[in-house]
Write a protein that holds these residues in place. Structure first.
Motif, short mmCIF file in Angstrom:
data_model
loop_
_atom_site.label_atom_id
_atom_site.label_comp_id
_atom_site.label_asym_id
_atom_site.label_seq_id
_atom_site.Cartn_x
_atom_site.Cartn_y
_atom_site.Cartn_z
N GLY A 125 2.72 1.43 -3.30
CA GLY A 125 1.84 1.77 -4.42
C GLY A 125 1.63 3.26 -4.56
O GLY A 125 1.64 3.81 -5.67
N LEU A 126 1.45 3.94 -3.41
CA LEU A 126 1.27 5.40 -3.46
C LEU A 126 2.54 6.07 -3.97
O LEU A 126 2.47 7.00 -4.78
CB LEU A 126 0.91 5.91 -2.07
N PRO A 171 -6.64 11.49 0.15
CA PRO A 171 -6.84 10.67 -1.05
C PRO A 171 -8.29 10.22 -1.25
O PRO A 171 -8.76 10.20 -2.39
CB PRO A 171 -5.92 9.46 -0.79
N PHE A 201 -6.50 -0.09 -5.94
CA PHE A 201 -5.43 -1.04 -5.63
C PHE A 201 -5.54 -1.51 -4.18
O PHE A 201 -5.42 -2.71 -3.89
CB PHE A 201 -4.07 -0.38 -5.88
N LEU A 202 -5.75 -0.58 -3.25
CA LEU A 202 -5.89 -0.95 -1.85
C LEU A 202 -7.09 -1.88 -1.64
O LEU A 202 -7.04 -2.81 -0.83
CB LEU A 202 -6.06 0.30 -0.98
N SER A 244 -10.28 11.59 -4.58
CA SER A 244 -10.59 10.58 -5.59
C SER A 244 -11.98 10.73 -6.17
O SER A 244 -12.27 10.20 -7.25
CB SER A 244 -10.44 9.18 -4.98
N ILE A 278 2.80 5.64 -7.80
CA ILE A 278 1.88 6.52 -8.54
C ILE A 278 2.40 7.95 -8.56
O ILE A 278 2.38 8.63 -9.59
CB ILE A 278 0.48 6.45 -7.91
N CYS A 279 2.88 8.42 -7.40
CA CYS A 279 3.41 9.79 -7.33
C CYS A 279 4.66 9.95 -8.20
O CYS A 279 4.81 10.97 -8.90
CB CYS A 279 3.75 10.14 -5.88
N GLY A 284 0.81 -1.21 0.00
CA GLY A 284 0.00 0.00 0.00
C GLY A 284 0.84 1.26 0.00
O GLY A 284 0.61 2.19 -0.79
N GLY A 333 -5.27 9.48 -10.14
CA GLY A 333 -4.21 8.78 -9.41
C GLY A 333 -4.72 8.23 -8.09
O GLY A 333 -4.41 7.09 -7.71
N MET A 334 -5.52 9.02 -7.38
CA MET A 334 -6.07 8.57 -6.10
C MET A 334 -7.13 7.49 -6.30
O MET A 334 -7.25 6.57 -5.48
CB MET A 334 -6.64 9.74 -5.33
N TYR A 383 -5.19 4.38 -6.86
CA TYR A 383 -4.57 3.96 -5.59
C TYR A 383 -5.59 3.28 -4.67
O TYR A 383 -5.33 2.20 -4.12
CB TYR A 383 -3.96 5.18 -4.91
#
Length: 255
Positions: A23-24, A101, A65-66, A105, A27-28, A20, A58-59, A62
């Protein structure tokens, strides 16, 4: 057998935590060179919406994904009711690093007031500057920029405690929200954020895994009219948050 399952699940919680956080960062870092390049080249009328949409997507990626890989569950459907509304100040409690986030999002017109130091952060700074997020280092400049964004139709996101909550469910609220709302003549919509565990809260070590599955919810609260008296408004806002969150604790969050 039961003990083995517990050990395996705890191992999964550690793997999910590192995935997690990683992953952030990924993306950043993917968006970082584009944001750095585009910020000085694009005019505001192009760079601003592009930057905000990039952060929004992006959020969304993310959080997806989580949810798919890290046993996180998000109930953010209430935020969709605000998407097409006019200018609003969105004010929320701040139990976790995931708060921003989650909000960003869902809302394409969102702009954050954020710690000025984050505008220079290697991961977040370039993207935040392209999106024209507002630093909190100079109070008068912050209020002027916030008013300009609201008059342009933005949804201004403020965490009135100033940082993540130290003493659950809420710390003392600062007068920033009332000052901006009073000058911009824009209503204040409260957002109530609830977590099943205080993951990534102020007292939660960064590399301590959450108890999974992690449930997160944002619900719409009361909407306040623009205040005439900032001190009275700030006390009323804080009292409202405390009353709504009084029965909430991270171990009993709604899901």
């Amino acid at each position: 057998m039961h003990q083995e399952k517990k050990i395996l699940w705890r191992l999964y919680e550690y793997v999910a935590m590192y995935c997690g956080l990683g992953g952030l960062a990924v993306i950043c870092l993917i968006w970082l060179p584009f944001a750095m390049l585009l910020n000085p080249l694009l005019p505001r009328r192009i760079g601003l919406p592009l930057g905000r949409q990039a952060i929004r997507w992006g959020m969304r990626i993310y959080l997806a994904f989580l949810q798919t890989c890290c046993a996180c569950r998000f109930d953010l459907s209430d935020l969709d009711q605000l998407r097409d509304e006019g200018p609003l100040i969105l004010v929320a409690n701040h139990p976790s690093l995931l708060d921003a986030p989650m909000i960003l999002s869902r809302l394409p017109k969102a702009v954050c007031i954020m710690k000025a130091s984050l505008l220079d952060n290697i991961l977040f700074g370039a993207a935040a500057r392209l999106a024209r997020y507002i630093g909190n280092n100079a109070a008068i400049e912050m209020i002027i920029k916030a008013r300009e964004e609201l008059h342009a139709g933005a949804h201004l996101v403020i965490f009135p405690e100033g940082t993540r909550t130290r003493n659950m469910p809420l710390d003392t609220c600062m007068p920033t929200t009332g000052l901006i709302a009073g000058r911009a003549k824009v209503p204040v919509q409260t957002l109530l954020i609830e977590f099943s565990t205080p993951y990534l809260g102020k007292a939660w070590p960064l590399f301590r895994p959450a108890s999974l599955p992690l449930h997160c919810r944002i619900r719409l609260g009361r909407r306040f009219d623009p205040p005439g008296n900032v001190k009275v408004f700030t006390r009323e806002l804080e009292a409202y948050f405390r009353s709504e969150l009084a029965s909430f604790s991270p171990s009993t969050a709604a899901v």
